[in-house]
Design a protein around this motif. Structure first.
Motif, PDB file in Angstrom:
ATOM      1  N   VAL A  26     -32.353  -4.913 -82.211  1.00 34.58           N
ATOM      2  CA  VAL A  26     -33.766  -5.138 -81.895  1.00 34.58           C
ATOM      3  C   VAL A  26     -33.942  -5.450 -80.413  1.00 34.58           C
ATOM      4  N   ALA A  27     -33.100  -6.303 -79.872  1.00 33.25           N
ATOM      5  CA  ALA A  27     -33.190  -6.636 -78.445  1.00 33.25           C
ATOM      6  C   ALA A  27     -32.962  -5.393 -77.585  1.00 33.25           C
ATOM      7  N   ASN A  28     -31.959  -4.593 -77.941  1.00 38.40           N
ATOM      8  CA  ASN A  28     -31.681  -3.380 -77.176  1.00 38.40           C
ATOM      9  C   ASN A  28     -32.811  -2.362 -77.303  1.00 38.40           C
ATOM     10  N   LEU A  29     -33.397  -2.244 -78.483  1.00 35.80           N
ATOM     11  CA  LEU A  29     -34.495  -1.292 -78.666  1.00 35.80           C
ATOM     12  C   LEU A  29     -35.733  -1.709 -77.890  1.00 35.80           C
ATOM     13  N   ASP A  30     -36.027  -3.011 -77.883  1.00 34.02           N
ATOM     14  CA  ASP A  30     -37.170  -3.487 -77.098  1.00 34.02           C
ATOM     15  C   ASP A  30     -36.952  -3.199 -75.613  1.00 34.02           C
ATOM     16  N   GLU A  31     -35.746  -3.457 -75.131  1.00 30.57           N
ATOM     17  CA  GLU A  31     -35.434  -3.186 -73.724  1.00 30.57           C
ATOM     18  C   GLU A  31     -35.468  -1.686 -73.452  1.00 30.57           C
ATOM     19  N   LEU A  32     -34.966  -0.889 -74.397  1.00 32.01           N
ATOM     20  CA  LEU A  32     -34.983   0.564 -74.231  1.00 32.01           C
ATOM     21  C   LEU A  32     -36.417   1.067 -74.077  1.00 32.01           C
ATOM     22  N   VAL A  33     -37.313   0.601 -74.923  1.00 33.37           N
ATOM     23  CA  VAL A  33     -38.713   1.036 -74.849  1.00 33.37           C
ATOM     24  C   VAL A  33     -39.301   0.697 -73.483  1.00 33.37           C
TER      25      VAL A  33
END
Length: 99
Positions: A26-33
């Motif tokens: 979740v943290a990586n996906l938020d940063e990716l977005v």
């Protein structure tokens, strides 16, 4: 010497034990977005769909749609610069998702 019999999940801000790396995902996906919006606005939709699929699959307790995940990651990877933060995150997410 004693043995601890702990049967609960272990999770929190500082770790991702016991949650199958979901906190890290979740943290990586938020940063990716955020990074894709800044670095590759044309692929922002794919990054958002990727994040939303993970959240929806978790909420519905179902497996991820493997084909769509792979397609979104490929699209984002192809648009990423060689030394960009986006490429590093896509590589990390690919490993975490077992792709």
């Amino acid at each position: 010497m004693s043995t601890y019999h702990f049967h609960g999940g272990v999770s929190g801000i500082q770790n991702s034990f016991g949650d199958h790396n979901q906190n890290l995902l979740v943290a990586n996906l938020d940063e990716l977005v955020e990074r894709v919006r800044a670095e590759q606005p044309a692929q922002a939709s794919e990054a958002e769909q990727l994040r939303d699929e993970l959240a929806l699959a978790a909420a519905q307790n179902r497996p991820l749609d493997q084909g769509r995940i792979r397609e979104w990651l490929t699209t984002i990877r192809e648009g990423a610069g060689a030394s960009s933060g986006v490429l590093a995150l896509v590589t990390s997410l690919t490993a975490l998702l077992g792709r």
